[in-house]
Design a protein around this motif. Structure first.
Motif, PDB file in Angstrom:
ATOM      1  N   GLY A 190       0.813  -1.204   0.000  1.00 14.44           N
ATOM      2  CA  GLY A 190       0.000   0.000   0.000  1.00 14.44           C
ATOM      3  C   GLY A 190       0.845   1.252   0.000  1.00 14.44           C
TER       4      GLY A 190
ATOM      5  N   GLY B 250      -2.866   7.063   1.548  1.00 16.31           N
ATOM      6  CA  GLY B 250      -2.208   6.393   0.436  1.00 16.31           C
ATOM      7  C   GLY B 250      -3.120   5.410  -0.281  1.00 16.31           C
TER       8      GLY B 250
ATOM      9  N   GLY C  96       0.508   0.688  -4.293  1.00 17.33           N
ATOM     10  CA  GLY C  96      -0.375   1.836  -4.162  1.00 17.33           C
ATOM     11  C   GLY C  96       0.407   3.130  -4.242  1.00 17.33           C
TER      12      GLY C  96
ATOM     13  N   GLY D  19      -3.708   0.826   2.115  1.00 17.58           N
ATOM     14  CA  GLY D  19      -3.080   2.136   2.051  1.00 17.58           C
ATOM     15  C   GLY D  19      -2.967   2.772   3.425  1.00 17.58           C
TER      16      GLY D  19
ATOM     17  N   GLY E 261       2.285   2.276   4.133  1.00 15.30           N
ATOM     18  CA  GLY E 261       1.349   1.323   3.563  1.00 15.30           C
ATOM     19  C   GLY E 261       1.639  -0.089   4.036  1.00 15.30           C
TER      20      GLY E 261
END
Length: 381
Positions: free
Chosen positions: A128, A134, A189, A326, A333
């Protein structure tokens, strides 16, 4: 030609036969070869030269032994369905005409229906994204080859690791004589730059070799040996200030973000395999929150990690290829879940390995091996 009682005298019978008026069923078919499938068998045969009197065959019937399960058709081959996997069967064939049913053919060779061999290659999920809201990590790529034939040989296997926060996952592979099935690691991510209204994306699910990942595809086999990958793209978010995004899963795209502080973007759902087993692979991560007023997005079924609220995102589940969640307001993350390779082969094989971490259980007529880490060889003998 019969008398009024409906019976024939010997002389009348001889006259009917001489005039080709005596009714007779077709001759018996000649049995060919039976080939087993999954709860089915296909049986070949040759139609008789004599088609009966009156002439003409309208159907053929294949009958199993044991159980007397039948299949009908007008030509060879004929498939018999509804058989029990693991039970040995032979088959006979009869011909039906206007004047009746023929004698049965000789019995076929014995066959035992069974589920086909299969394998699954799941790559590591992406991590993430970091910082304030995020994007979630995408699930690792997924290859399912649902009708394969394993033989006594060695198969090279690599199990991909999940990506750390803000890092893509690693590929998983299985190599056999037909080629290499490669599942690509899940995309990471996006990090929140904490400025402006930039696009905060969840990671796309990884692809599978040259086949890519047909969106929304159902499970299917690839005759060339490469397997077919599945996946859906990420959810995106460009609204300020709530930058949230769900990661892509194997079965469904992650949700898009929303400008609503009380909403959350969830990860895409993974793929269930085997069917009806309740086991899912490749769930997308949930998006992180830019606000502490609501929880982060929920990770997709199949090991996706939840998005963070005020802190870091949750990791994807190990050996599912799930994407990491996230980050919330602060932190990092979540890491992506590691990949896995699962192999179902006949239980008659002896299973061993070199350089791999794995476990094997016997399920009916199959040995199912789950390879959870390493790069080496899966060996059948």
């Amino acid at each position: 030609m019969p008398n009024y009682s409906g019976s024939w005298t010997a002389r009348q019978q001889m006259q009917a036969i001489a005039a080709n008026l005596w009714p007779a069923p077709p001759g018996a078919p000649t049995i060919g070869t039976a080939t087993a499938g999954n709860t089915t068998a296909s049986v070949t045969f040759t139609a008789p030269a004599y088609t009966g009197n009156p002439a003409g065959i309208t159907a053929f019937t294949v009958t199993s032994s044991p159980s007397g399960i039948t299949g009908t058709g007008t030509s060879s081959p004929i498939t018999v369905s509804g058989l029990s996997n693991g039970t040995a069967y032979t088959f006979t064939v009869t011909a039906t005409g206007a004047s009746g049913i023929s004698a049965a053919s000789a019995a076929s060779n014995s066959v035992t229906p069974d589920i086909p061999d299969w394998y699954l290659v799941q790559a590591g999920g992406g991590g993430g994204g970091a910082n304030d809201g995020g994007g979630a990590g995408g699930a690792g790529g997924l290859v399912i080859y649902n009708s394969f034939t394993f033989t006594a040989t060695s198969y090279a296997v690599t199990v991909g690791a999940g990506g750390a926060g803000s890092t893509a996952g690693s590929n998983s592979t299985l190599t056999h004589a037909g080629g290499t099935s490669t599942a690509s690691g899940g995309g990471r991510g996006s990090d929140n730059s904490q400025g402006g209204t930039g696009l905060i994306s969840g990671g796309s699910m990884g692809s599978a070799g040259a086949n890519g990942y047909p969106t929304g595809s159902v499970t299917q086999a690839n005759p060339s040996g490469g397997g077919v990958g599945y996946g859906n793209v990420q959810g995106d978010q460009a609204f300020s200030p709530y930058r949230i995004a769900g990661g892509g899963g194997a079965g469904a795209a992650g949700q898009n973000g929303s400008a609503n502080a009380n909403s959350s973007a969830n990860g895409g759902v993974g793929i269930q395999w085997p069917a009806s087993s309740g086991t899912y692979y490749g769930g997308g991560g949930g998006g992180g929150r830019h606000s502490s007023s609501a929880a982060g997005g929920t990770g997709g079924v199949g090991g996706g990690g939840n998005g963070g609220n005020t802190g870091s995102g949750s990791p994807g589940t190990a050996n599912t290829g799930g994407g990491g969640g996230g980050c919330g307001v602060t932190g990092v993350g979540g890491a992506g879940g590691s990949g896995v390779v699962v192999i179902s082969c006949p239980a008659t094989f002896t299973v061993s390995q070199s350089g791999l971490t794995m476990s094997t259980v016997t399920v009916g007529t199959k040995k199912v091996t789950t390879i959870t880490a390493g790069s080496g060889n899966f060996i059948l003998s």
